[in-house]
Design a protein around this motif. Structure first.
Motif, PDB file in Angstrom:
ATOM      1  N   TYR A   1      -2.911   4.926  -5.467  1.00  0.00           N
ATOM      2  CA  TYR A   1      -3.587   4.840  -4.166  1.00  0.00           C
ATOM      3  C   TYR A   1      -3.460   3.440  -3.585  1.00  0.00           C
ATOM      4  CZ  TYR A   1      -7.420   5.448  -0.790  1.00  0.00           C
ATOM      5  OH  TYR A   1      -8.167   5.508   0.339  1.00  0.00           O
TER       6      TYR A   1
ATOM      7  N   MET B   1       0.239   2.614  -2.709  1.00  0.00           N
ATOM      8  CA  MET B   1       0.704   3.209  -1.457  1.00  0.00           C
ATOM      9  C   MET B   1       0.213   2.420  -0.253  1.00  0.00           C
ATOM     10  SD  MET B   1       0.432   7.296  -2.292  1.00  0.00           S
ATOM     11  CE  MET B   1      -0.085   7.643  -0.650  1.00  0.00           C
ATOM     12  N   LEU B   2      -1.051   2.051  -0.265  1.00  0.00           N
ATOM     13  CA  LEU B   2      -1.578   1.283   0.866  1.00  0.00           C
ATOM     14  C   LEU B   2      -1.054  -0.147   0.853  1.00  0.00           C
ATOM     15  CD1 LEU B   2      -5.182   2.717   0.898  1.00  0.00           C
ATOM     16  CD2 LEU B   2      -3.461   3.009   2.649  1.00  0.00           C
TER      17      LEU B   2
ATOM     18  N   LEU C   1       2.242  -0.011   2.444  1.00  0.00           N
ATOM     19  CA  LEU C   1       2.069   0.116   3.894  1.00  0.00           C
ATOM     20  C   LEU C   1       1.846  -1.244   4.530  1.00  0.00           C
ATOM     21  CD1 LEU C   1       1.751   2.402   6.076  1.00  0.00           C
ATOM     22  CD2 LEU C   1      -0.688   2.151   5.741  1.00  0.00           C
TER      23      LEU C   1
ATOM     24  N   TYR D   1       4.557  -3.293   7.037  1.00  0.00           N
ATOM     25  CA  TYR D   1       4.118  -3.577   8.402  1.00  0.00           C
ATOM     26  C   TYR D   1       3.633  -5.010   8.580  1.00  0.00           C
ATOM     27  CZ  TYR D   1       4.602   1.243   9.855  1.00  0.00           C
ATOM     28  OH  TYR D   1       5.114   2.469  10.183  1.00  0.00           O
TER      29      TYR D   1
ATOM     30  N   ILE E   1      -3.024   0.511  11.511  1.00  0.00           N
ATOM     31  CA  ILE E   1      -2.148   1.295  10.638  1.00  0.00           C
ATOM     32  C   ILE E   1      -2.777   1.464   9.264  1.00  0.00           C
ATOM     33  CG2 ILE E   1       0.082   1.210   9.417  1.00  0.00           C
ATOM     34  CD1 ILE E   1       1.220  -0.073  11.986  1.00  0.00           C
ATOM     35  N   PHE E   2      -3.375   0.391   8.756  1.00  0.00           N
ATOM     36  CA  PHE E   2      -4.008   0.456   7.438  1.00  0.00           C
ATOM     37  C   PHE E   2      -5.197   1.412   7.456  1.00  0.00           C
ATOM     38  CE2 PHE E   2      -6.943  -1.117   4.185  1.00  0.00           C
ATOM     39  CZ  PHE E   2      -6.108  -1.125   3.080  1.00  0.00           C
TER      40      PHE E   2
ATOM     41  N   GLY F   1      -3.903   5.017   7.732  1.00  0.00           N
ATOM     42  CA  GLY F   1      -3.378   5.477   6.452  1.00  0.00           C
ATOM     43  C   GLY F   1      -4.475   5.815   5.467  1.00  0.00           C
ATOM     44  N   GLN F   2      -5.490   4.970   5.425  1.00  0.00           N
ATOM     45  CA  GLN F   2      -6.574   5.230   4.483  1.00  0.00           C
ATOM     46  C   GLN F   2      -7.409   6.437   4.913  1.00  0.00           C
ATOM     47  OE1 GLN F   2      -8.588   1.698   3.352  1.00  0.00           O
ATOM     48  NE2 GLN F   2      -9.450   2.639   1.553  1.00  0.00           N
TER      49      GLN F   2
ATOM     50  N   CYS G   1      -6.315   9.062   6.516  1.00  0.00           N
ATOM     51  CA  CYS G   1      -5.518  10.261   6.187  1.00  0.00           C
ATOM     52  C   CYS G   1      -5.573  10.552   4.691  1.00  0.00           C
ATOM     53  CB  CYS G   1      -4.081  10.081   6.647  1.00  0.00           C
ATOM     54  SG  CYS G   1      -3.890  10.069   8.434  1.00  0.00           S
ATOM     55  N   LEU G   2      -5.517   9.505   3.859  1.00  0.00           N
ATOM     56  CA  LEU G   2      -5.607   9.712   2.410  1.00  0.00           C
ATOM     57  C   LEU G   2      -6.975  10.251   2.008  1.00  0.00           C
ATOM     58  CD1 LEU G   2      -3.671   6.642   0.968  1.00  0.00           C
ATOM     59  CD2 LEU G   2      -3.037   9.040   0.816  1.00  0.00           C
TER      60      LEU G   2
ATOM     61  N   THR H   1      -9.429  -1.002  -2.080  1.00  0.00           N
ATOM     62  CA  THR H   1      -8.441  -1.495  -1.116  1.00  0.00           C
ATOM     63  C   THR H   1      -8.992  -2.618  -0.240  1.00  0.00           C
ATOM     64  OG1 THR H   1      -9.087   0.157   0.528  1.00  0.00           O
ATOM     65  CG2 THR H   1      -7.330   0.758  -1.009  1.00  0.00           C
TER      66      THR H   1
END
Length: 197
Positions: free
Chosen positions: A29, A32-33, A36, A40, A63-64, A67-68, A70-71, A125
């Motif tokens: 997890y 992946m972030l 990202l 970027y 964006i971060f 992404g989080q 959506c996860l 994160t």
């Protein structure tokens, strides 16, 4: 503390947090972030000039956060949808019902055990989000607010998945219906957020 006296929560946390899969999932997890953020990350930022334009930092932050979010929408049903239906499949649901535990204790224990690991993933994160803050153009209150939104979203998605888990007797059916409810709700939340911008 009434949470410490919840045997359902204690048992679920012990089995979840001690498994090697939980550490691997947390690593995946955060990786992946982290990837990202890495891809970027604005070009040309070095130690001598760490400040960039506020638009660059804001875009990385958006964006971060996206992404989080959506996860969280993808992972919350996987943790909560099998909480009660899994007991039905293992034929332990009746034993749980005839135990001296109150139904509210069972529901709270199942919900918190499924959400606690997800909250740990979200909070792990935080150092990556602080990197966005170091670029400039962001306030710490905005970062704190985004984490509150993520935890509330995880709680909402977890409650919906737990309701599906208590309705259906098979985990696969509960998981499917959870995704059919959670994913459109998450998409609607993102559309409303974009509409406000």
């Amino acid at each position: 503390m009434w949470l410490r006296d919840n045997p359902v929560l204690n048992r679920e946390l012990l089995t979840t947090l001690r498994s090697p899969a939980s550490f691997l999932l947390q690593f995946a997890y955060v990786s992946m972030l982290g990837a990202l953020v890495y891809f970027y990350w604005p070009a040309g930022v070095d130690e001598g000039s760490r400040m960039v334009g506020p638009g660059v930092a804001r875009r990385l932050y958006d964006i971060f956060f996206l992404g989080q979010f959506c996860l969280v929408a993808l992972m919350a049903p996987t943790f909560a949808a099998g909480s009660i239906s899994g007991e039905k499949e293992r034929k332990t649901y009746e034993m749980l019902l005839v135990s001296p535990l109150r139904p509210s204790t069972i529901i709270v224990g199942k919900l918190l055990s499924s959400l606690s690991y997800l909250v740990i993933l979200i909070l792990s994160t935080l150092p990556l989000m602080i990197l966005c803050y170091l670029l400039g153009g962001l306030l710490l209150s905005e970062i704190a607010r985004s984490y509150v939104v993520l935890i509330l979203a995880a709680g909402t998605f977890g409650l919906l998945s737990l309701a599906c888990s208590s309705t259906f007797s098979r985990t696969s059916s509960a998981l499917l219906v959870s995704y059919l409810v959670v994913l459109p709700l998450a998409a609607l939340c993102l559309l409303l957020t974009r509409a406000e911008d």
